[in-house]
Motif scaffolding. Sequence first.
Motif, PDB file in Angstrom:
ATOM      1  N   LEU A  19       0.945  -1.167  -0.028  1.00 31.52           N
ATOM      2  CA  LEU A  19      -0.131   0.079  -0.071  1.00 31.52           C
ATOM      3  C   LEU A  19       0.800   1.236   0.199  1.00 31.52           C
ATOM      4  CD1 LEU A  19      -2.025  -2.233   1.152  1.00 31.52           C
ATOM      5  CD2 LEU A  19      -3.207  -0.285   2.343  1.00 31.52           C
ATOM      6  N   ARG A  20       0.518   2.342  -0.826  1.00 30.42           N
ATOM      7  CA  ARG A  20       0.886   3.707  -0.437  1.00 30.42           C
ATOM      8  C   ARG A  20       0.388   4.146   0.953  1.00 30.42           C
ATOM      9  NH1 ARG A  20       1.022   7.361  -5.066  1.00 30.42           N
ATOM     10  NH2 ARG A  20      -0.598   8.713  -3.729  1.00 30.42           N
ATOM     11  N   LEU A 364     -10.596  -2.505  -7.078  1.00 31.70           N
ATOM     12  CA  LEU A 364     -11.104  -1.454  -6.503  1.00 31.70           C
ATOM     13  C   LEU A 364     -10.218  -1.057  -5.144  1.00 31.70           C
ATOM     14  CD1 LEU A 364     -15.031  -0.973  -5.455  1.00 31.70           C
ATOM     15  CD2 LEU A 364     -13.275  -0.161  -4.062  1.00 31.70           C
ATOM     16  N   PHE A 365      -9.736  -2.031  -4.521  1.00 35.46           N
ATOM     17  CA  PHE A 365      -8.950  -1.774  -3.278  1.00 35.46           C
ATOM     18  C   PHE A 365      -7.591  -1.207  -3.763  1.00 35.46           C
ATOM     19  CE2 PHE A 365      -5.469  -2.741  -0.252  1.00 35.46           C
ATOM     20  CZ  PHE A 365      -6.165  -2.704   0.889  1.00 35.46           C
ATOM     21  N   ARG A 366      -6.897  -1.399  -4.849  1.00 34.30           N
ATOM     22  CA  ARG A 366      -5.824  -0.886  -5.404  1.00 34.30           C
ATOM     23  C   ARG A 366      -6.090   0.499  -5.943  1.00 34.30           C
ATOM     24  NH1 ARG A 366      -4.322  -6.460  -7.400  1.00 34.30           N
ATOM     25  NH2 ARG A 366      -6.077  -6.497  -9.000  1.00 34.30           N
ATOM     26  N   LEU A 367      -7.111   0.751  -6.654  1.00 34.53           N
ATOM     27  CA  LEU A 367      -7.522   1.921  -6.950  1.00 34.53           C
ATOM     28  C   LEU A 367      -7.807   2.923  -5.986  1.00 34.53           C
ATOM     29  CD1 LEU A 367      -9.382   1.027 -10.158  1.00 34.53           C
ATOM     30  CD2 LEU A 367      -7.328   2.204 -10.075  1.00 34.53           C
ATOM     31  N   ALA A 368      -8.290   2.603  -4.790  1.00 32.40           N
ATOM     32  CA  ALA A 368      -8.559   3.450  -3.507  1.00 32.40           C
ATOM     33  C   ALA A 368      -7.362   3.720  -3.010  1.00 32.40           C
ATOM     34  CB  ALA A 368      -9.594   2.772  -2.836  1.00 32.40           C
ATOM     35  N   ASP A 369      -6.361   2.997  -2.962  1.00 32.55           N
ATOM     36  CA  ASP A 369      -5.284   3.323  -2.339  1.00 32.55           C
ATOM     37  C   ASP A 369      -4.469   4.225  -3.291  1.00 32.55           C
ATOM     38  OD1 ASP A 369      -2.955   2.764  -0.709  1.00 32.55           O
ATOM     39  OD2 ASP A 369      -2.089   1.831  -2.078  1.00 32.55           O
ATOM     40  N   GLU A 375      -9.198   5.566   4.528  1.00 33.35           N
ATOM     41  CA  GLU A 375      -8.943   6.565   5.468  1.00 33.35           C
ATOM     42  C   GLU A 375      -8.051   5.935   6.790  1.00 33.35           C
ATOM     43  OE1 GLU A 375     -12.951   7.975   6.627  1.00 33.35           O
ATOM     44  OE2 GLU A 375     -13.577   7.797   4.416  1.00 33.35           O
ATOM     45  N   GLN A 376      -8.275   4.558   6.891  1.00 39.07           N
ATOM     46  CA  GLN A 376      -7.461   3.866   7.963  1.00 39.07           C
ATOM     47  C   GLN A 376      -7.002   2.445   7.320  1.00 39.07           C
ATOM     48  OE1 GLN A 376      -9.649   3.189  11.707  1.00 39.07           O
ATOM     49  NE2 GLN A 376     -11.676   4.017  10.345  1.00 39.07           N
ATOM     50  N   PRO A 377      -5.740   2.767   6.732  1.00 40.60           N
ATOM     51  CA  PRO A 377      -4.957   1.678   5.928  1.00 40.60           C
ATOM     52  C   PRO A 377      -4.825   0.360   6.592  1.00 40.60           C
ATOM     53  CG  PRO A 377      -3.803   3.696   5.533  1.00 40.60           C
ATOM     54  CD  PRO A 377      -4.868   4.015   6.845  1.00 40.60           C
ATOM     55  N   ARG A 382      -6.920  -5.437   7.003  1.00 39.16           N
ATOM     56  CA  ARG A 382      -7.729  -6.446   7.640  1.00 39.16           C
ATOM     57  C   ARG A 382      -8.721  -6.896   7.014  1.00 39.16           C
ATOM     58  NH1 ARG A 382      -6.201  -3.347  12.272  1.00 39.16           N
ATOM     59  NH2 ARG A 382      -8.257  -2.678  12.840  1.00 39.16           N
ATOM     60  N   ARG A 383      -9.854  -5.758   6.673  1.00 37.51           N
ATOM     61  CA  ARG A 383     -11.132  -6.209   6.070  1.00 37.51           C
ATOM     62  C   ARG A 383     -10.891  -6.836   4.755  1.00 37.51           C
ATOM     63  NH1 ARG A 383     -15.141  -1.702   8.652  1.00 37.51           N
ATOM     64  NH2 ARG A 383     -15.002  -2.592  10.714  1.00 37.51           N
ATOM     65  N   MET A 384      -9.800  -6.456   3.916  1.00 38.80           N
ATOM     66  CA  MET A 384      -9.647  -6.881   2.797  1.00 38.80           C
ATOM     67  C   MET A 384      -9.059  -8.276   2.601  1.00 38.80           C
ATOM     68  SD  MET A 384      -9.970  -6.032  -0.699  1.00 38.80           S
ATOM     69  CE  MET A 384      -9.896  -7.504  -1.909  1.00 38.80           C
TER      70      MET A 384
END
Length: 395
Positions: A19-20, A364-369, A375-377, A382-384
């Motif tokens: 993650l960024r 979607l996860f990658r693009l959101a990052d 907001e809380q990486p 954990r949820r992913m």
Amino acid sequence: MALSLTLPTSGGTLAPYALRGIAPARPDAGVKFNRIAYSAAHVVADPLAAIDPWLQCAVDWDTTIAYRRHLFSLGLGVAEAMDTAQRGMGLDWPTSLELIRRSLDAAKDVPGALVASGCGTDHLNIDDVKSVDDVIRGYEEQMAAIEKLGGKLIVMASRALARVAKSPADYERVYDRILSQAKQPVVLHWLGDMFDPALAGYWGTKDVDAAMGTALGIIAAHPDKVDGIKISLLDKDKEIAMRRRLPPGVRMYTGDDFNYAELIAGDGFGSEPTHGKSDALLGIFDAIAPAASAALGALAQGNEKKFHDILGPTVPLSRHIFAAPTRFYKTGVVFMAWLNGHQKHFTMVGGQQSTRSLQHFAELFRLADAANLLEQPELAVRRMKTLLALHGVEG
């Protein structure tokens, strides 16, 4: 140490992803927007309700209204009980009306909070609708219920009208009747068939330019009763063309979740202020609310570069969330709310969490990052990982 996890790829393999983890932009305190901006807001299902999710609707009211308060805190208005709230895809009319009531009550605690509410005909049994008069009565019933609560109307496109109307004249008759009765100016709603196939040929024709002419004629006949029109055609050129033809003072509320940044920024063309820019009524603003607020604040301060710097990276995410079949975009919106800790579960009204693939969620996860929208990486990872484990992917 960088956060990382293993994600599916488009080729069907697994690959590590680091993650960024950059926090979302936040608006400057006290900034007033120079655009009206509504976020169409999602509903949070009650996962503990003993119901049949495909057949019945159960809402977690506290969490649902808490999310609206979050949107208000960012300066965004709420477009209530709309497509994003799964109207017509799990959210029925009695629950929609209760949602509208609760949102209006919540808005009373927030000075200047904007709420506009979806008024449609979805309570009608479409097989029983035989005439335009049946459609008018349907609209009037919802209209009376919302206005009784003091609500501002968004006159939603009607599946029933699309089914029974035989010509543009039938649309003119329905909208003339509704607009003539409205207690305050309304927002009209043109939802393309990519969002709802049952709305194909709305305004009496499949020719978009001709349909636009009918809608503009209706608005021109009642300019004092129309605050604006939201169009969701995913075609920026059509939106701009219509925007430039609106009567003075009537706003274009962009519903274009592919091109919203440039449409909101505007081109300054036209003699009327409303001809040169779009306001916003967008489902994607639910998923990107902090960035949307920060970008709108920058625009209001005259910093268009910062506006685009913040909002531009969100566009690839939005295009992914709204990818065909576009009507399933709500799943991505709710997924983002879960990743960001705004709800405790990834369960949707109508079981709609099942409408997208694991690959879709991974991208979607990658693009959101990439758009700095997690907001809380740590929580998002954990949820992913929980979702991945449910699909048999560990690591």
